[in-house]
Design an enzyme around this catalytic site. Structure first.
Site, mmCIF file in Angstrom:
data_model
loop_
_atom_site.group_PDB
_atom_site.id
_atom_site.type_symbol
_atom_site.label_atom_id
_atom_site.label_comp_id
_atom_site.label_asym_id
_atom_site.label_seq_id
_atom_site.Cartn_x
_atom_site.Cartn_y
_atom_site.Cartn_z
ATOM 1 C CG ASN A 122 -1.684 1.307 1.388
ATOM 2 O OD1 ASN A 122 -2.514 1.630 0.556
ATOM 3 N ND2 ASN A 122 -1.407 2.055 2.453
ATOM 4 C CG ASP A 178 -2.103 5.608 -0.535
ATOM 5 O OD1 ASP A 178 -2.210 4.764 0.375
ATOM 6 O OD2 ASP A 178 -2.808 5.609 -1.562
ATOM 7 N NE ARG A 196 -1.299 -8.794 8.436
ATOM 8 C CZ ARG A 196 -1.162 -7.514 8.710
ATOM 9 N NH1 ARG A 196 -0.167 -6.811 8.189
ATOM 10 N NH2 ARG A 196 -2.015 -6.910 9.508
ATOM 11 C CG ASP A 227 0.118 -3.648 6.629
ATOM 12 O OD1 ASP A 227 -0.211 -4.013 7.767
ATOM 13 O OD2 ASP A 227 0.309 -2.452 6.314
ATOM 14 C CG HIS A 251 -5.924 1.684 3.827
ATOM 15 N ND1 HIS A 251 -6.606 2.812 4.207
ATOM 16 C CD2 HIS A 251 -5.875 0.897 4.933
ATOM 17 C CE1 HIS A 251 -6.926 2.726 5.487
ATOM 18 N NE2 HIS A 251 -6.489 1.572 5.951
ATOM 19 C CD GLU A 306 -4.137 -4.619 8.738
ATOM 20 O OE1 GLU A 306 -4.146 -4.298 9.941
ATOM 21 O OE2 GLU A 306 -3.389 -4.089 7.899
ATOM 22 C CG ASN A 326 -3.773 -8.240 14.847
ATOM 23 O OD1 ASN A 326 -3.894 -7.424 15.760
ATOM 24 N ND2 ASN A 326 -4.089 -7.933 13.603
#
Length: 492
Positions: free
Chosen positions: A116, A176, A204, A206, A210, A243, A306
């Protein structure tokens, strides 16, 4: 040239459907998050403990270069500066060795990846763990390279129900990335492909919410198949879990991502915490799972806590409430719902605290006491007997249904897993003393919570099961743990 979205959706869907497969060995089916461990220590742990105890895989901390921040807080790992595989956990050679050694003993590696964003603002030049430099304030990351045109415009997220802000503004100031740009996609795919080449089983992702789902679909569909030289079959796709924090009232929802891969089911964590903290009766857990509004079992990555929410106040349990935490984890691993992950933490007194480190701010290795627990700042919940023996329970009962639910109308519950396992939990302030149907063949069974089966002897409690499957179950209020669990692999 970009493919039309409809073509991309059709071609990518078949690939993404395969990305829910964690590629576990045999009957293993639990992931452990070894948060902030060094690669060499993870390799050792796979060989000496995780493999022998039946763990299926390890989630490792981000593997690519991050900024060096004052005091070395844990979250610096989530501030990338390049895609070089150099962090406090080790270099690329150590990472590759870890992956091979873990694969060799049947323990898969899943990497926490940051697609991201890059690092947030830093005063002047930022220096990375691999020696790279960058100017985050100018969105200049020459070691990738990324320039300002590879990022969305600078803006803050002030309205979490504004899709534009959530997906194109800066999460806590992190620069971003624009995943719709060909160059950004190329660099992210190269990064993931390199990890796959080294033998990882998946990722995974993250901060997935977003990023636009169609951008992630393109990236996921473009990465290579898993490396057959590490024991994966031909055409195997990487396991992906994303996520997506969705409490049920967000504009960007988990349902936008659950077909692309599994999704972290945060509601599971919150509701299981409420129940075992005594804020909801355990009897209601009989309908646990989709009836609670959770994702379908094969799409949900489930956990008691977590690395983020264990640091927040509220209902979520963590290692600081050990009796309730072990009860919640036992239920998590016994109930047939979700793709299970257990947490392995380091101790913390404040949210930003660094992992255990020496005077030079380098990570230190876990040390173990006579009982096998960690003793030098690492908590190592995965080495608690009550947790690793429930991993063994979960392996023993894999692919069986839940049957013979019993409760006392309040906070005492019990149930069977087919004819292979039985668990009882007491969260009342009075004894559980009942003769219950265990569904097991007649015989003497070791309770794997209070002890283990060692050399033909139970080191803790035992339960005698009669010819009709019944056994006398006692969990007293004075007992160290509020759980009793027996299974066919722990029969005398």
């Amino acid at each position: 040239m970009r493919l039309p979205l409809l073509v991309l959706l059709c071609s990518g869907l078949a690939l993404t459907l395969a990305q829910h497969n964690p590629h576990w060995w045999g009957n293993r089916n639990t992931i452990v998050h070894l948060f902030e461990w060094k690669w060499t220590d993870i390799a050792d742990e796979c060989e000496r403990f995780l493999g022998p105890r039946g763990y299926a895989g390890v989630q490792v901390s981000p593997a690519n270069e991050n900024i060096i921040s004052e005091g070395r807080p844990w979250w610096e790992r989530y501030q990338p500066i390049s895609y070089k595989l150099v962090t406090r956990s080790g270099n690329e050679l150590e990472f590759a060795s870890m992956v091979k050694r873990c694969n060799d003993v049947g323990v898969r590696i899943y990497v926490d990846v940051l697609l991201n964003h890059m690092s947030a603002d830093f005063d002047g030049l930022a220096t990375g763990t691999g020696g790279s430099v960058a100017e985050p304030a100018k969105k200049s990351f020459p070691s990738v390279p990324y320039t300002a045109e590879d990022f969305h415009e600078t803006c803050e997220i002030t309205d979490w129900n504004d899709r534009f802000q959530v997906q194109q503004c800066e999460l806590v100031g992190l620069k971003d990335l624009n995943q719709n740009r060909d160059w950004v996609r190329t660099k992210l795919i190269e990064f993931l492909d390199h990890l796959i080449e080294l033998g990882v089983a998946g990722f995974r992702v993250d901060a997935a919410k977003h990023m636009a789902a169609e951008d992630l679909l393109f990236i996921y569909s473009s990465v290579r198949d898993l490396n057959i030289n590490h024991g994966f079959p031909n055409n195997a796709r990487p396991f992906i879990y994303q996520e997506v924090i969705d409490h049920g009232h967000e504009t960007v929802t988990r349902e936008e991502y659950n077909e692309l891969g599994a999704v972290t089911e945060f509601r599971f964590s919150e509701e299981i915490g409420k129940a075992f903290r005594g804020n909801n009766a355990l009897k209601w857990l009989q309908s646990w799972g989709t009836d609670w509004g959770f994702l379908s079992s094969g799409q949900a990555l489930t956990f008691v806590d977590n690395h983020d929410n264990q640091r927040d106040s509220g209902d979520v349990l963590n290692y600081k409430s050990p009796k309730q935490y072990k009860m919640a984890t036992a239920f998590h691993l016994a109930y047939p719902y979700g793709i299970s992950r257990v947490m392995s933490s380091f101790g913390f007194d404040d949210r930003d605290q660094a992992p255990p480190q020496d005077a030079q701010e380098q990570l230190i290795s876990p040390e173990f006491d006579a009982d096998g627990g960690c003793s030098n700042g690492w908590i190592c919940e995965h080495r608690w007997r009550q947790i690793y023996n429930m991993v063994g329970f979960k392996n023993a009962v894999r692919d069986t249904e839940l049957t013979n639910w019993w409760d006392n109308g309040d906070n005492q519950i019990a149930f069977c897993r087919g004819s292979k396992g039985f668990i009882a939990i007491n969260n009342n302030l009075y004894n559980l003393s009942e003769t219950l149907q265990t569904c097991l063949p007649a015989g003497e069974y070791c309770d794997v919570i209070s002890g283990s089966l060692v050399d033909g002897v139970c080191t803790g409690k035992s339960v005698s099961v009669d010819g009709n499957g019944y056994g006398y179950i006692h969990i007293g209020t004075e007992d160290f743990d509020g759980v009793l669990a027996i299974h066919t692999d722990a029969k005398l």
